[in-house]
Design a protein around this motif. Sequence first.
Motif, PDB file in Angstrom:
ATOM      1  N   HIS A 157       0.783  -1.333  -0.044  1.00 58.17           N
ATOM      2  CA  HIS A 157       0.130  -0.126   0.066  1.00 58.17           C
ATOM      3  C   HIS A 157       1.008   1.406   0.016  1.00 58.17           C
ATOM      4  CE1 HIS A 157      -3.027   3.009   1.661  1.00 58.17           C
ATOM      5  NE2 HIS A 157      -3.829   2.154   1.089  1.00 58.17           N
ATOM      6  N   THR A 158       0.630   2.262  -0.720  1.00 59.98           N
ATOM      7  CA  THR A 158       1.172   3.333  -0.913  1.00 59.98           C
ATOM      8  C   THR A 158       1.627   4.101   0.412  1.00 59.98           C
ATOM      9  OG1 THR A 158      -0.749   4.887  -0.827  1.00 59.98           O
ATOM     10  CG2 THR A 158       0.302   3.955  -3.119  1.00 59.98           C
ATOM     11  N   TYR A 163      -9.042  -4.503  -8.508  1.00 60.01           N
ATOM     12  CA  TYR A 163      -8.628  -3.177  -8.560  1.00 60.01           C
ATOM     13  C   TYR A 163      -7.928  -2.864  -7.086  1.00 60.01           C
ATOM     14  CZ  TYR A 163      -8.260   1.972  -8.834  1.00 60.01           C
ATOM     15  OH  TYR A 163      -7.840   3.298  -8.610  1.00 60.01           O
ATOM     16  N   SER A 164      -8.579  -3.361  -5.789  1.00 64.64           N
ATOM     17  CA  SER A 164      -8.296  -3.052  -4.695  1.00 64.64           C
ATOM     18  C   SER A 164      -6.797  -3.789  -4.464  1.00 64.64           C
ATOM     19  CB  SER A 164      -9.148  -3.383  -3.899  1.00 64.64           C
ATOM     20  OG  SER A 164     -10.450  -2.628  -3.649  1.00 64.64           O
ATOM     21  N   GLN A 202      -4.140  -1.869  -5.636  1.00 64.07           N
ATOM     22  CA  GLN A 202      -3.592  -0.787  -4.871  1.00 64.07           C
ATOM     23  C   GLN A 202      -3.054  -1.195  -3.301  1.00 64.07           C
ATOM     24  OE1 GLN A 202      -4.189   2.172  -6.706  1.00 64.07           O
ATOM     25  NE2 GLN A 202      -4.725   0.748  -8.109  1.00 64.07           N
TER      26      GLN A 202
END
Length: 405
Positions: free
Chosen positions: A142-143, A171-172, A175
């Motif tokens: 995660h970012t 998509y999740s 991310q």
Amino acid sequence: MKYFLLAASGSTHTYKMTTTEGGYVHTFGPELPAMFDGVKLAAVATILYIIVRCLNLKSPTAPPEIIYQDTLLSRYLLKTCPMLTKEYIPPLLWGKSGHIQTVLYGKMGRVKTPTPCGVRMFLPMQDGATATFDLFEAIGAHTTGDDITMVICPGIGNHSEKNYIRTFVDYSQRQGYRCAVLNHLGALPNVELTSPRMFTYGCTWEFGAMVDYIKRTFPQTLLVVVGFSLGGNIVCKFLGENQSNQDRVLCCVSVCQGYSALRAQETFLQWDQCRRLYNFMLAENMKKIILSHRDSLLAMQCSNIGDGELNRLYAATSLMQIDDSIMRKFHGYDSLREYYEKESCVHYIHKITVPLLLLNSLDDPLVHPSLLAVARTLAGLWFLSKLLLQCESVVVKGCLCNRLA
């Protein structure tokens, strides 16, 4: 004797039809093709009018209308999400019609939908039921560098294998989110019931068991709670039922729920926006799910479902009739009104203190715009931020609040 003669002159493109009967001659001249041309033009005009109305092509594009209280969170949201202030331009032709979007995604999604790889988990419940959910690990970090898990509750009769859930999970994952998706009790065709009940409109037991498992298994993870349609009602009710349910929850997102089933039941029978048709289709799907577990429900001695209830189920043409004959009896409610009243999140949602975003589409075929008054009222009562997003074909009504200090 009666006969018809059709004569044509290629040089002048005129037509003459003559009928002879009993010595009388009737002649139709050049006005006949003109009449046919008029009918064709009228038919074309009618078809074009229907297309324009169905596709909602005359609807103008516009930027979202944002109503919010001036808080740090609201400022940050507007700064980091420029799409909230830009003009929303939907795809040409089909992008302005909610019905067309639904049909196209239902067909195209089967071809383009990703297939994330996960592990199916089985959780025994206290009443003998077996809850299941699918766990999907994140693809990459995660970012923020945090360990974050999305706990997801699908819509009515849905599970992790549905197209929109698979797309959202894929998509999740990319991310950096781990995803846990609840499979509604009885929704999976290859998983038998182990107790005399199925999922219902507001039962939070299975979702709560999944959340508890995630918290125990990943003690460092933070949670993002997401619910779609019926799942939105369940997650909001779950968070509001007990303050401890909000521990380690970063935020909650509810998508396209109706907030109050009691208020919604009358609108579900209206033909506006083809709502009655969608209601019938959902009812038929629910009947298939229930009847697929008929033997299990009838075989269990403690079941509240008998032949009489199943006979009424066969004749049902709406979700309300199914709820009255079958669903409310899984939890012993005496009436449909009591079932809707106690299972709706509208009585719990005001107790949520974590950031909460409620999203609704104004052209939702099932959720009547009048039901969004519940969200507006709640947004006005909450002490912190209120966010109302409105687009032309996709209109979002939402409420976003900070953690209480």
